[in-house]
Write a protein that holds these residues in place. Sequence first.
Motif, PDB file in Angstrom:
ATOM      1  N   SER A   1     -59.866 -13.918 -67.683  1.00  0.00           N
ATOM      2  CA  SER A   1     -60.654 -12.889 -67.006  1.00  0.00           C
ATOM      3  C   SER A   1     -62.151 -13.226 -67.076  1.00  0.00           C
ATOM      4  O   SER A   1     -62.579 -13.980 -67.966  1.00  0.00           O
ATOM      5  CB  SER A   1     -60.380 -11.533 -67.665  1.00  0.00           C
TER       6      SER A   1
ATOM      7  N   ASN B   1     -58.651 -11.951 -60.425  1.00  0.00           N
ATOM      8  CA  ASN B   1     -58.054 -11.032 -59.464  1.00  0.00           C
ATOM      9  C   ASN B   1     -56.750 -10.472 -60.032  1.00  0.00           C
ATOM     10  O   ASN B   1     -56.347 -10.800 -61.149  1.00  0.00           O
ATOM     11  CB  ASN B   1     -57.813 -11.734 -58.125  1.00  0.00           C
ATOM     12  N   GLY B   2     -56.073  -9.659 -59.269  1.00  0.00           N
ATOM     13  CA  GLY B   2     -54.863  -9.008 -59.757  1.00  0.00           C
ATOM     14  C   GLY B   2     -53.654  -9.908 -59.834  1.00  0.00           C
ATOM     15  O   GLY B   2     -52.678  -9.573 -60.505  1.00  0.00           O
TER      16      GLY B   2
ATOM     17  N   TRP C   1     -49.777 -10.147 -64.423  1.00  0.00           N
ATOM     18  CA  TRP C   1     -49.547  -8.939 -63.636  1.00  0.00           C
ATOM     19  C   TRP C   1     -49.439  -7.687 -64.505  1.00  0.00           C
ATOM     20  O   TRP C   1     -49.963  -6.633 -64.145  1.00  0.00           O
ATOM     21  CB  TRP C   1     -48.259  -9.076 -62.825  1.00  0.00           C
TER      22      TRP C   1
ATOM     23  N   ASP D   1     -56.720  -7.171 -65.838  1.00  0.00           N
ATOM     24  CA  ASP D   1     -56.987  -7.374 -64.409  1.00  0.00           C
ATOM     25  C   ASP D   1     -55.717  -7.330 -63.565  1.00  0.00           C
ATOM     26  O   ASP D   1     -55.801  -7.334 -62.330  1.00  0.00           O
ATOM     27  CB  ASP D   1     -57.668  -8.731 -64.188  1.00  0.00           C
ATOM     28  N   GLY D   2     -54.548  -7.343 -64.182  1.00  0.00           N
ATOM     29  CA  GLY D   2     -53.291  -7.426 -63.444  1.00  0.00           C
ATOM     30  C   GLY D   2     -53.048  -6.241 -62.533  1.00  0.00           C
ATOM     31  O   GLY D   2     -53.367  -5.095 -62.875  1.00  0.00           O
ATOM     32  N   TRP D   3     -52.468  -6.494 -61.387  1.00  0.00           N
ATOM     33  CA  TRP D   3     -52.306  -5.442 -60.382  1.00  0.00           C
ATOM     34  C   TRP D   3     -51.371  -4.313 -60.826  1.00  0.00           C
ATOM     35  O   TRP D   3     -51.479  -3.182 -60.330  1.00  0.00           O
ATOM     36  CB  TRP D   3     -51.804  -6.046 -59.062  1.00  0.00           C
TER      37      TRP D   3
ATOM     38  N   ARG E   1     -55.261  -1.549 -66.755  1.00  0.00           N
ATOM     39  CA  ARG E   1     -56.199  -1.811 -65.663  1.00  0.00           C
ATOM     40  C   ARG E   1     -57.189  -0.648 -65.545  1.00  0.00           C
ATOM     41  O   ARG E   1     -56.811   0.517 -65.705  1.00  0.00           O
ATOM     42  CB  ARG E   1     -55.417  -1.988 -64.363  1.00  0.00           C
TER      43      ARG E   1
END
Length: 510
Positions: free
Chosen positions: A108, A111-112, A179, A184-186, A191
């Motif tokens: 980090s 993106n996700g 993830w 940062d994971g979608w 998050r």
Amino acid sequence: MASLSCSASDLAPLFSSKTANATAVANYLCTRFDTIANKLSDTTYAIDNTYLLFSAYLVFAMQLGFAMLCAGSVRAKNTMNIMLTNVLDAAVGGLSYYLFGFAFAFGSPSNGFIGHHFFGLTHYPKPTGDYSFFLYQWAFAMAAAGVTSGSIAERTQFVAYLIYSSFLTGFVYPIVSHWFWSSDGWASPTRIGDLLFGSGVIDFAGSGVVHMVGGIAGLWGAFIEGPRIGRFDQEGRSVVLRGHSASLVVLGSFLLWFGWYGFNPGSFLAIAKSYGDGGSYYGQWSAIGRTAVTTTLAGSTAALTTLFSKRFLVGHWNVLDVCNGLLAGFAAITSGCSVVEPWAAIICGFVASWVLIGCNKLAEKLKYDDPLEAAQLHGGCGAWGVLFTGLFATMSYVNEVYPGQPGRPYGLFMGGGGKLLAAQIVQILVVSGWVTATMGSLFYLLKKMELLRVSRDDELAGMDMTRHGGFAYAYHDEDGQPIKHAYMMGTIEPNIKTPPANLSLPLADV
């Protein structure tokens, strides 16, 4: 831990007007106070890092458990082969996770979908993570690779192990862990804002991230390779190819049980954290203890359920089935171990046992061959564990483990609505799809390149002799001479009741 600070300008007026040099005294006291505060902060970091390192050592010890379990579950003629693959899972995975995997998982800011910092641990450690965190996450990656190796045992080329292990630990598994575990994971529950269904996926220690990834990868490997020679007869009936050592299976199961106390409780990553204003007997250390309890109860319940269920179904008490049932309970509770009540863990283990039994029945009907039942155990029971969390996660425990999000959804059966369950279903779908697309394609490509399965002659003879220079066990007759080649190769008909008169070990050991 709350920050401690001292201001001389605020402290000086508190002294009597008769106190000479009040400002100097205040400065001196604040300097001493700041020194103590720094020591306390350093001690907290040291305690947390020591706890995480110890947990990493426990999880790494699971690799020994996998090795013993795998060795006992295969025939003696393939023992060296399966042991070598377990060693290489750790060694190859160590380099691939260091070079690429950790960056893809936790690099980090990112993106996700994928991380893109810390390749080769450059610019690491940081205030948000130390070397102990890398070591802990590497041990998890090894666990995923170890699961897969059991599914494709006794018929896979050694080069295929090296390729899939590098790919799994360096790319496939890290993406999934990003993830669900990276901030940062979608789909991560940690998050900042924009959580999936207002919750994110709660997969605390990896029923989906670790067990489903390894199990589904093994599923495709074993499916594309096909069953071992002799696993099904010419009429399609199942033929049991028993492993050569129940003792190693039991030893491996106990080592895995021991390691699971680093796997699940260790996933808190820190222990010296209070809940609320502090000064109470209850803090993160209590949640860690509760997680160890839920882990124990789920595994124990699954083991006993399997024991009596198999006794009813097949008519005898089978220690091998009990060991697999035990591990099924552990794999299932891993997702929700920190956010469910102990009584719910009993339900988790009970259902996990029947999920394993059902998956094994289905595998037999489909003529699917997995020597360790790894895909059924880790894939099937891992998926059940993910769903279980969406049903039984409690509000108070969810808010403790994942603070800072008031009104976060929790388990459907606990009154928390269906949003968390919906997020858990999404995890099952995306993990299944991702691993199928990546590992399924890899195994298919290896098959087309004739790099996946050994020849028929090598498989019948055993890979220890044909690929690794000799057998794992040195058997000799009464005159000190090696036992006849045919007997050593494991080609004796399984219905022979009496071993040669000069054989000092039982037939089952060959």
